[in-house]
Motif scaffolding. Sequence first.
Motif, PDB file in Angstrom:
ATOM      1  N   VAL A   1      40.954  27.464  31.904  1.00  0.00           N
ATOM      2  CA  VAL A   1      40.773  28.776  31.287  1.00  0.00           C
ATOM      3  C   VAL A   1      39.315  28.998  30.896  1.00  0.00           C
ATOM      4  O   VAL A   1      38.537  28.062  30.773  1.00  0.00           O
ATOM      5  CB  VAL A   1      41.654  28.937  30.026  1.00  0.00           C
ATOM      6  N   MET A   2      38.983  30.275  30.697  1.00  0.00           N
ATOM      7  CA  MET A   2      37.677  30.654  30.177  1.00  0.00           C
ATOM      8  C   MET A   2      37.867  31.054  28.720  1.00  0.00           C
ATOM      9  O   MET A   2      38.783  31.803  28.382  1.00  0.00           O
ATOM     10  CB  MET A   2      37.077  31.814  30.967  1.00  0.00           C
ATOM     11  N   ILE A   3      36.993  30.531  27.857  1.00  0.00           N
ATOM     12  CA  ILE A   3      37.116  30.805  26.424  1.00  0.00           C
ATOM     13  C   ILE A   3      35.843  31.440  25.881  1.00  0.00           C
ATOM     14  O   ILE A   3      34.761  31.320  26.465  1.00  0.00           O
ATOM     15  CB  ILE A   3      37.429  29.531  25.619  1.00  0.00           C
ATOM     16  N   ALA A   4      36.001  32.098  24.740  1.00  0.00           N
ATOM     17  CA  ALA A   4      34.889  32.672  23.992  1.00  0.00           C
ATOM     18  C   ALA A   4      35.133  32.387  22.522  1.00  0.00           C
ATOM     19  O   ALA A   4      36.262  32.068  22.118  1.00  0.00           O
ATOM     20  CB  ALA A   4      34.803  34.172  24.241  1.00  0.00           C
ATOM     21  N   PRO A   5      34.107  32.487  21.678  1.00  0.00           N
ATOM     22  CA  PRO A   5      34.341  32.328  20.238  1.00  0.00           C
ATOM     23  C   PRO A   5      35.392  33.326  19.758  1.00  0.00           C
ATOM     24  O   PRO A   5      35.504  34.434  20.302  1.00  0.00           O
ATOM     25  CB  PRO A   5      32.968  32.623  19.626  1.00  0.00           C
ATOM     26  N   ALA A   6      36.149  32.950  18.741  1.00  0.00           N
ATOM     27  CA  ALA A   6      37.249  33.783  18.265  1.00  0.00           C
ATOM     28  C   ALA A   6      36.783  35.170  17.854  1.00  0.00           C
ATOM     29  O   ALA A   6      37.524  36.152  17.976  1.00  0.00           O
ATOM     30  CB  ALA A   6      37.961  33.101  17.104  1.00  0.00           C
ATOM     31  N   ASP A   7      35.537  35.295  17.368  1.00  0.00           N
ATOM     32  CA  ASP A   7      35.040  36.590  16.925  1.00  0.00           C
ATOM     33  C   ASP A   7      34.254  37.337  17.997  1.00  0.00           C
ATOM     34  O   ASP A   7      33.608  38.356  17.719  1.00  0.00           O
ATOM     35  CB  ASP A   7      34.182  36.423  15.670  1.00  0.00           C
ATOM     36  N   SER A   8      34.296  36.867  19.228  1.00  0.00           N
ATOM     37  CA  SER A   8      33.590  37.528  20.323  1.00  0.00           C
ATOM     38  C   SER A   8      34.173  38.921  20.576  1.00  0.00           C
ATOM     39  O   SER A   8      35.370  39.148  20.426  1.00  0.00           O
ATOM     40  CB  SER A   8      33.691  36.690  21.600  1.00  0.00           C
ATOM     41  N   THR A   9      33.321  39.832  20.975  1.00  0.00           N
ATOM     42  CA  THR A   9      33.790  41.184  21.323  1.00  0.00           C
ATOM     43  C   THR A   9      34.430  41.215  22.702  1.00  0.00           C
ATOM     44  O   THR A   9      35.083  42.193  23.062  1.00  0.00           O
ATOM     45  CB  THR A   9      32.628  42.182  21.291  1.00  0.00           C
ATOM     46  N   LEU A  10      34.247  40.146  23.458  1.00  0.00           N
ATOM     47  CA  LEU A  10      34.860  40.053  24.785  1.00  0.00           C
ATOM     48  C   LEU A  10      36.332  39.683  24.636  1.00  0.00           C
ATOM     49  O   LEU A  10      36.666  38.693  23.984  1.00  0.00           O
ATOM     50  CB  LEU A  10      34.143  38.985  25.614  1.00  0.00           C
ATOM     51  N   ASP A  11      37.204  40.485  25.220  1.00  0.00           N
ATOM     52  CA  ASP A  11      38.639  40.244  25.075  1.00  0.00           C
ATOM     53  C   ASP A  11      39.322  39.789  26.357  1.00  0.00           C
ATOM     54  O   ASP A  11      40.271  39.020  26.312  1.00  0.00           O
ATOM     55  CB  ASP A  11      39.344  41.511  24.565  1.00  0.00           C
ATOM     56  N   HIS A  12      38.869  40.285  27.493  1.00  0.00           N
ATOM     57  CA  HIS A  12      39.590  39.962  28.731  1.00  0.00           C
ATOM     58  C   HIS A  12      38.631  39.930  29.909  1.00  0.00           C
ATOM     59  O   HIS A  12      37.772  40.801  30.051  1.00  0.00           O
ATOM     60  CB  HIS A  12      40.688  40.983  29.007  1.00  0.00           C
ATOM     61  N   VAL A  13      38.787  38.905  30.730  1.00  0.00           N
ATOM     62  CA  VAL A  13      38.036  38.771  31.970  1.00  0.00           C
ATOM     63  C   VAL A  13      39.027  38.629  33.106  1.00  0.00           C
ATOM     64  O   VAL A  13      39.922  37.775  33.058  1.00  0.00           O
ATOM     65  CB  VAL A  13      37.119  37.525  31.933  1.00  0.00           C
ATOM     66  N   THR A  14      38.885  39.474  34.111  1.00  0.00           N
ATOM     67  CA  THR A  14      39.714  39.342  35.307  1.00  0.00           C
ATOM     68  C   THR A  14      39.017  38.358  36.240  1.00  0.00           C
ATOM     69  O   THR A  14      37.975  38.674  36.825  1.00  0.00           O
ATOM     70  CB  THR A  14      39.906  40.695  36.010  1.00  0.00           C
ATOM     71  N   ILE A  15      39.572  37.171  36.336  1.00  0.00           N
ATOM     72  CA  ILE A  15      38.972  36.130  37.171  1.00  0.00           C
ATOM     73  C   ILE A  15      39.571  36.219  38.569  1.00  0.00           C
ATOM     74  O   ILE A  15      40.736  35.900  38.796  1.00  0.00           O
ATOM     75  CB  ILE A  15      39.209  34.738  36.558  1.00  0.00           C
ATOM     76  N   ALA A  16      38.745  36.700  39.483  1.00  0.00           N
ATOM     77  CA  ALA A  16      39.187  36.967  40.856  1.00  0.00           C
ATOM     78  C   ALA A  16      38.006  36.723  41.781  1.00  0.00           C
ATOM     79  O   ALA A  16      36.870  36.550  41.319  1.00  0.00           O
ATOM     80  CB  ALA A  16      39.679  38.411  40.968  1.00  0.00           C
ATOM     81  N   PRO A  17      38.238  36.681  43.103  1.00  0.00           N
ATOM     82  CA  PRO A  17      37.124  36.461  44.036  1.00  0.00           C
ATOM     83  C   PRO A  17      35.965  37.423  43.794  1.00  0.00           C
ATOM     84  O   PRO A  17      36.158  38.629  43.600  1.00  0.00           O
ATOM     85  CB  PRO A  17      37.768  36.690  45.403  1.00  0.00           C
ATOM     86  N   ASP A  18      34.754  36.861  43.751  1.00  0.00           N
ATOM     87  CA  ASP A  18      33.514  37.629  43.618  1.00  0.00           C
ATOM     88  C   ASP A  18      33.408  38.426  42.321  1.00  0.00           C
ATOM     89  O   ASP A  18      32.728  39.452  42.269  1.00  0.00           O
ATOM     90  CB  ASP A  18      33.333  38.564  44.824  1.00  0.00           C
TER      91      ASP A  18
END
Length: 267
Positions: free
Chosen positions: A115-132
Amino acid sequence: MSRPKLRAYVVGICLLIAPLVVPIAGRAADPEVITVFAAASLTDALSQAAKAYRNEGGPEVRFSFAASSALARQIEAGAPADIYASANEEWMDYLAGKNAIEASSRVSPLGNSLVMIAPADSTLDHVTIAPDFDITGLIGKDNKLVTGDPDSVPVGIYAKKALEHLGVWDKAEPMVARAESVRAALALVERGEAPLGIVYGTDAMASDKVKVVGTFPPDSYPAISYPFAIVAGKDTPEVRKLFDYLTGGAAASVYQRDGFTWRGPTG
């Protein structure tokens, strides 16, 4: 954070984390102490399983948790381990090639996810991990993506293979901060010293200081496998009993509770 500062911080975290030796407390000391060298990602689950075993009357268990690569090399050099548990098959193969394990004892009862993680307080919520996918834009030219060293640490090896499969490794490689274990990578993200990291799903579950922002497609990397084996010359009755407990159905619920996939026997 600048590259020199992040590099220094990675080293500092690694010195704090690996190797981590954890004695399992119990009743009065027994004549025999069994030593287990295990991948850092197994820290919580194995400690819990061994504590349960100790409470059932088993002997004292001591752990050294670190990167599978570092532990394998220590065993090769004669470190006093009785059982070895790796986060990939390659490092167990390495020791098998050195005749450093009891080959007939080898089993692989556990799996995991990436999995890809970020700090709990990061503004980033979702990353679509797909080709390219736009990993450069995601990380930013001045930031880093931390994971285990792709040249030796299993989580980094899996991460590199996943990013290669998805066609973004060439863009990601210059931004990868190489930690000495998965727990070192996790700690950097927990502290906000790295905005993103690639770790196992179980490590993300173990921390309330990070959040999962993306899950790698299972077909983007080789199946994550945890082989266990008794070290050569250490197949005593007491070691065998503990080994069978840690790799048998009695401990399955402990691993599953921590997020591992159980592939061993049931009951």
